[in-house]
Write a protein that holds these residues in place. Structure first.
Motif, mmCIF file in Angstrom:
data_model
loop_
_atom_site.group_PDB
_atom_site.id
_atom_site.type_symbol
_atom_site.label_atom_id
_atom_site.label_comp_id
_atom_site.label_asym_id
_atom_site.label_seq_id
_atom_site.Cartn_x
_atom_site.Cartn_y
_atom_site.Cartn_z
ATOM 1 N N LEU A 59 0.833 -1.204 0.000
ATOM 2 C CA LEU A 59 0.000 0.000 0.000
ATOM 3 C C LEU A 59 0.864 1.249 0.000
ATOM 4 N N GLU A 60 1.896 1.267 0.829
ATOM 5 C CA GLU A 60 2.780 2.428 0.925
ATOM 6 C C GLU A 60 3.525 2.698 -0.377
ATOM 7 N N GLU A 61 3.824 1.649 -1.135
ATOM 8 C CA GLU A 61 4.574 1.817 -2.382
ATOM 9 C C GLU A 61 3.677 2.045 -3.593
ATOM 10 N N GLY A 62 2.369 2.131 -3.374
ATOM 11 C CA GLY A 62 1.486 2.552 -4.451
ATOM 12 C C GLY A 62 0.746 1.462 -5.189
ATOM 13 N N ALA A 63 0.663 0.256 -4.606
ATOM 14 C CA ALA A 63 -0.097 -0.816 -5.256
ATOM 15 C C ALA A 63 -1.560 -0.406 -5.399
#
Length: 224
Positions: A151-155
């Motif tokens: 989530l933090e990496e933009g998935a």
């Protein structure tokens, strides 16, 4: 109620068997056209052909990266994703490197996520990236950590399973992932979803996409 139209609109109609033939892929695409499935999900070698078969239909082509083990290098996964998008893939389902994650290499996992997602979005900002965490091989705390990292990496989506490594999606895992991502990302339940009842349970638990090779029978079982 999840009628035929509504349930078709959340199904990634899937065929990832190693012996799937061109004829099988053609049938998959024709079924998607007939039923109005959201996408077809197939192995990378068939992306160009599926993209041609589905051109102008609005049905998206989805493919897999690092499938089914996730143990290839970051560079290989980046190249695989890049080529798939060039060939017409609109959605990428990537398998996280569980081997290195379980070895404690969280920084590697974050870098892997970042590079693949950035590559996909640079190629085409509308590319959807789903991260497969393979819930059946994880403890609950590991599921939480990987979901948060993705989530933090933009998935765009967290996906439960490949369907190739033991049990697939469970209601409990879908519910857990949805609790973590809230409305910031989608949840794709995949693996073991074979009936209309299975599908509805996953959707009610919080999934908003279903990966299944039983899309046609689920569609036929759904009410009008």
């Amino acid at each position: 109620m999840w009628n035929k139209r509504k349930i078709a609109a959340v199904i990634d109609h899937t065929l990832l068997k190693p012996v799937a033939t061109q004829r099988d892929i053609e049938r998959l695409c024709n079924e998607a056209l007939e039923c109005g499935f959201f996408s077809v999900c197939l192995n990378p070698c068939y992306v160009p052909w599926a993209a041609k078969l589905l051109e102008g239909s609005g049905i998206r082509v989805c493919t897999v990266v690092g499938f089914p083990l996730g143990a290839t290098t970051i560079r290989n996964k980046v190249l695989e994703a890049s080529e798939a998008i060039d060939n017409g893939a609109a959605e990428i389902d990537m398998v996280i490197n569980l081997s290195l994650f379980k070895s404690g290499a969280e920084d590697y996992i974050r870098r892997e996520l970042k590079e693949i997602i950035q590559t996909a979005k640079t190629k085409n900002k509308d590319t959807v990236v789903k991260v497969i965490i393979e819930t059946c091989l994880l403890e609950e705390q590991e599921k939480l950590i990987l979901t948060r990292l993705a989530l933090e990496e933009g998935a765009d989506f967290i996906k439960t399973s490949t369907g190739f490594n033991g049990p697939g999606a469970t209601v409990e895992d879908v519910r857990l992932i949805r609790q973590v991502v809230g409305d910031k990302a989608g949840v794709k339940a995949s693996g073991g979803i074979r009936t209309y009842s299975d599908a509805v349970k996953m959707l009610e638990a919080g999934a908003n996409r279903l990966g299944t090779s039983s899309g046609l029978s689920i569609y036929q079982e759904a009410p009008e």
